[in-house]
Write a protein that holds these residues in place. Structure first.
Motif, PDB file in Angstrom:
ATOM      1  N   ALA A  53       0.804  -1.224   0.000  1.00 24.62           N
ATOM      2  CA  ALA A  53       0.000   0.000   0.000  1.00 24.62           C
ATOM      3  C   ALA A  53       0.832   1.268   0.000  1.00 24.62           C
ATOM      4  O   ALA A  53       0.382   2.306  -0.509  1.00 24.62           O
ATOM      5  N   ALA A  54       2.035   1.219   0.573  1.00 27.03           N
ATOM      6  CA  ALA A  54       2.760   2.456   0.891  1.00 27.03           C
ATOM      7  C   ALA A  54       2.978   3.350  -0.326  1.00 27.03           C
ATOM      8  O   ALA A  54       2.684   4.554  -0.291  1.00 27.03           O
ATOM      9  N   ARG A  55       3.499   2.802  -1.402  1.00 29.31           N
ATOM     10  CA  ARG A  55       3.838   3.632  -2.560  1.00 29.31           C
ATOM     11  C   ARG A  55       2.591   4.225  -3.205  1.00 29.31           C
ATOM     12  O   ARG A  55       2.544   5.423  -3.520  1.00 29.31           O
ATOM     13  N   LEU A  56       1.565   3.400  -3.384  1.00 29.04           N
ATOM     14  CA  LEU A  56       0.360   3.871  -4.079  1.00 29.04           C
ATOM     15  C   LEU A  56      -0.405   4.884  -3.242  1.00 29.04           C
ATOM     16  O   LEU A  56      -0.849   5.926  -3.749  1.00 29.04           O
ATOM     17  N   VAL A  57      -0.588   4.598  -1.957  1.00 26.49           N
ATOM     18  CA  VAL A  57      -1.308   5.545  -1.098  1.00 26.49           C
ATOM     19  C   VAL A  57      -0.520   6.850  -0.984  1.00 26.49           C
ATOM     20  O   VAL A  57      -1.105   7.936  -0.962  1.00 26.49           O
ATOM     21  N   GLY A  58       0.813   6.752  -0.962  1.00 23.76           N
ATOM     22  CA  GLY A  58       1.619   7.967  -0.951  1.00 23.76           C
ATOM     23  C   GLY A  58       1.391   8.813  -2.187  1.00 23.76           C
ATOM     24  O   GLY A  58       1.255  10.032  -2.110  1.00 23.76           O
ATOM     25  N   LEU A  59       1.341   8.151  -3.352  1.00 23.47           N
ATOM     26  CA  LEU A  59       1.124   8.879  -4.600  1.00 23.47           C
ATOM     27  C   LEU A  59      -0.259   9.529  -4.641  1.00 23.47           C
ATOM     28  O   LEU A  59      -0.449  10.581  -5.258  1.00 23.47           O
ATOM     29  N   ALA A  60      -1.247   8.879  -3.995  1.00 23.55           N
ATOM     30  CA  ALA A  60      -2.619   9.399  -4.043  1.00 23.55           C
ATOM     31  C   ALA A  60      -2.894  10.453  -2.991  1.00 23.55           C
ATOM     32  O   ALA A  60      -3.984  11.032  -2.973  1.00 23.55           O
ATOM     33  N   SER A  61      -1.939  10.688  -2.100  1.00 26.84           N
ATOM     34  CA  SER A  61      -2.140  11.657  -1.031  1.00 26.84           C
ATOM     35  C   SER A  61      -1.676  13.051  -1.453  1.00 26.84           C
ATOM     36  O   SER A  61      -0.805  13.191  -2.324  1.00 26.84           O
ATOM     37  N   THR A  62      -2.216  14.037  -0.817  1.00 28.76           N
ATOM     38  CA  THR A  62      -2.054  15.425  -1.257  1.00 28.76           C
ATOM     39  C   THR A  62      -0.610  15.883  -1.335  1.00 28.76           C
ATOM     40  O   THR A  62      -0.223  16.600  -2.249  1.00 28.76           O
ATOM     41  N   THR A  63       0.233  15.457  -0.386  1.00 32.90           N
ATOM     42  CA  THR A  63       1.574  16.004  -0.321  1.00 32.90           C
ATOM     43  C   THR A  63       2.537  15.330  -1.283  1.00 32.90           C
ATOM     44  O   THR A  63       3.701  15.694  -1.354  1.00 32.90           O
ATOM     45  N   SER A  64       2.079  14.299  -2.068  1.00 35.48           N
ATOM     46  CA  SER A  64       2.965  13.621  -3.016  1.00 35.48           C
ATOM     47  C   SER A  64       3.334  14.552  -4.138  1.00 35.48           C
ATOM     48  O   SER A  64       2.556  15.393  -4.573  1.00 35.48           O
ATOM     49  N   ARG A  65       4.544  14.340  -4.666  1.00 34.31           N
ATOM     50  CA  ARG A  65       4.965  15.089  -5.855  1.00 34.31           C
ATOM     51  C   ARG A  65       5.685  14.147  -6.802  1.00 34.31           C
ATOM     52  O   ARG A  65       6.315  13.211  -6.368  1.00 34.31           O
TER      53      ARG A  65
END
Length: 368
Positions: free
Chosen positions: A356-368
């Motif tokens: 989950a970590a990479r995908l949820v990180g990408l979908a979260s607001t602070t991802s760039r």
């Protein structure tokens, strides 16, 4: 005023202008009609309360997936990282792993895929036309940050006059392909950060599920044609590796010439073996006992059917958005692990976090 825009993409095919939606529980024979049809099937489909649907689109091209932003030029605006919550906390998930091990010891089952669903509030805003979160922008972000061989997105907004759907997937796993009567599948079992991290448990689990998939294909293929063409291949994906096997068979003449060909194939093989367990019927009963939230499109099927050709992915690494009667919209993402007698509860929890970590990180607001 602009009309709501509907579109779908899968593995490099792009379709626009939705025409209609059909219910595959009752009308899978419609997939024999000219398409292209883009398919989203919930894990709980075919008699277990989920939805199985296909949308026909007017135009299709090999235009590829959406780019890094939406057609309107807006960037993805997702939930805050701290807004995600799991349907099972760590203690509950590890207890479920221990319960599966008890079932294995009792001889009820050999393997069960146990999943949890992450969700975060995401109000209906974003796309200037639909008002819904911008599926194209999320698909573009995943295409850059987590490219996947079976990347998919289907967005038919509410108000389009057709049953709505909002799904964005970065699936690495082939559920079914059909080309000239050849039916194929590519089950994944075994996940680690590096090839060195793959274990004997991973390899045994993959062989077990590959055998289950082989048996599923036997139900609709000519005797003697089903074969494992690749076993325990290591595939590298962003941030992790998988063990992947390949199974192929030739559709039986009875199924190939049936008006309800796809109904027969889906009922024989669904849900995918890699995300249910073995034996499948026992695994599904245990999943219903242990899991606390429906999986929806996660672990279902996403892809396209067009005449005698089709590609359907297992709906893993998948986001879906819905607006409920008591909320302004929720974004969901599923993650899970295959549990056997050799499973360690803490290690299985860590595997769900890794996935989950990479995908949820990408979908979260602070991802760039």
């Amino acid at each position: 005023m602009d009309e709501p825009t509907s579109w779908a993409s899968f593995a490099g095919r792009l379709a626009v202008d939705v025409v209609e939606c059909v219910d595959l529980e009752h009308d899978a024979h419609r997939l024999a009609e000219p398409g292209p049809w883009f398919v989203v099937v919930d894990f709980e489909s075919f008699g277990r309360g989920g939805r199985a649907r296909a949308w026909r689109f007017a135009r299709v091209s090999d235009g590829g997936p959406p780019g890094g932003t939406s057609p309107s030029g807006s960037a993805w605006q997702g939930p805050e990282p701290g807004d995600w919550h799991s349907s099972m906390d760590r203690a509950t998930y590890e207890a479920a792993v221990r319960r599966v091990r008890e079932h294995v010891r009792e001889g009820t089952v050999y393997q069960v895929n146990v999943c949890r669903v992450l969700q975060a509030p995401l109000p209906a805003r974003g796309d200037r036309v639909t008002g819904e979160p911008d599926a194209a922008a999320l698909a573009g972000r995943l295409a850059v940050g987590n490219p996947a061989p079976y990347a998919a997105a289907v967005h038919v907004p509410a108000g389009s006059g057709v049953d709505p759907v909002w799904v964005v997937s970065a699936s690495p796993e082939l559920y079914l392909s059909l080309d000239g009567g050849d039916l194929g599948s590519g089950p994944i079992k075994g996940t680690a950060r590096t090839p060195a991290g793959l274990t004997a448990k991973d390899r045994a689990e993959n062989v077990m599920i590959t055998d289950l998939v082989r048996n599923d294909l036997h139900r609709v293929c000519r005797p003697g044609t089903v074969a494992v063409t690749d076993l325990l291949a290591v595939e590298e994906h962003p941030g992790l590796v998988h063990l992947v096997s390949r199974v192929h068979g030739a559709l039986s003449e009875t199924v190939a010439t049936s008006a309800d060909r796809w109904g027969s194939v889906l009922r024989a093989t669904f849900p995918p073996g890699s995300v249910s367990g073995a034996p499948k019927s026992s695994a599904l009963r245990i999943i219903e006992e242990l899991e606390t939230a429906p999986r929806g499109p996660y672990c279902g099927a996403v892809g396209w059917v067009d005449g005698g050709r089709a590609e359907l992915a297992v709906g893993i690494r998948t986001f879906w958005w819905e607006r409920g009667p008591h909320d302004d919209g929720v974004l969901r993402f599923g993650t899970g692990a295959g549990i056997t007698w050799g499973s360690d509860p803490a290690a299985e929890w860590r595997e769900t976090e890794l996935k989950a970590a990479r995908l949820v990180g990408l979908a979260s607001t602070t991802s760039r």
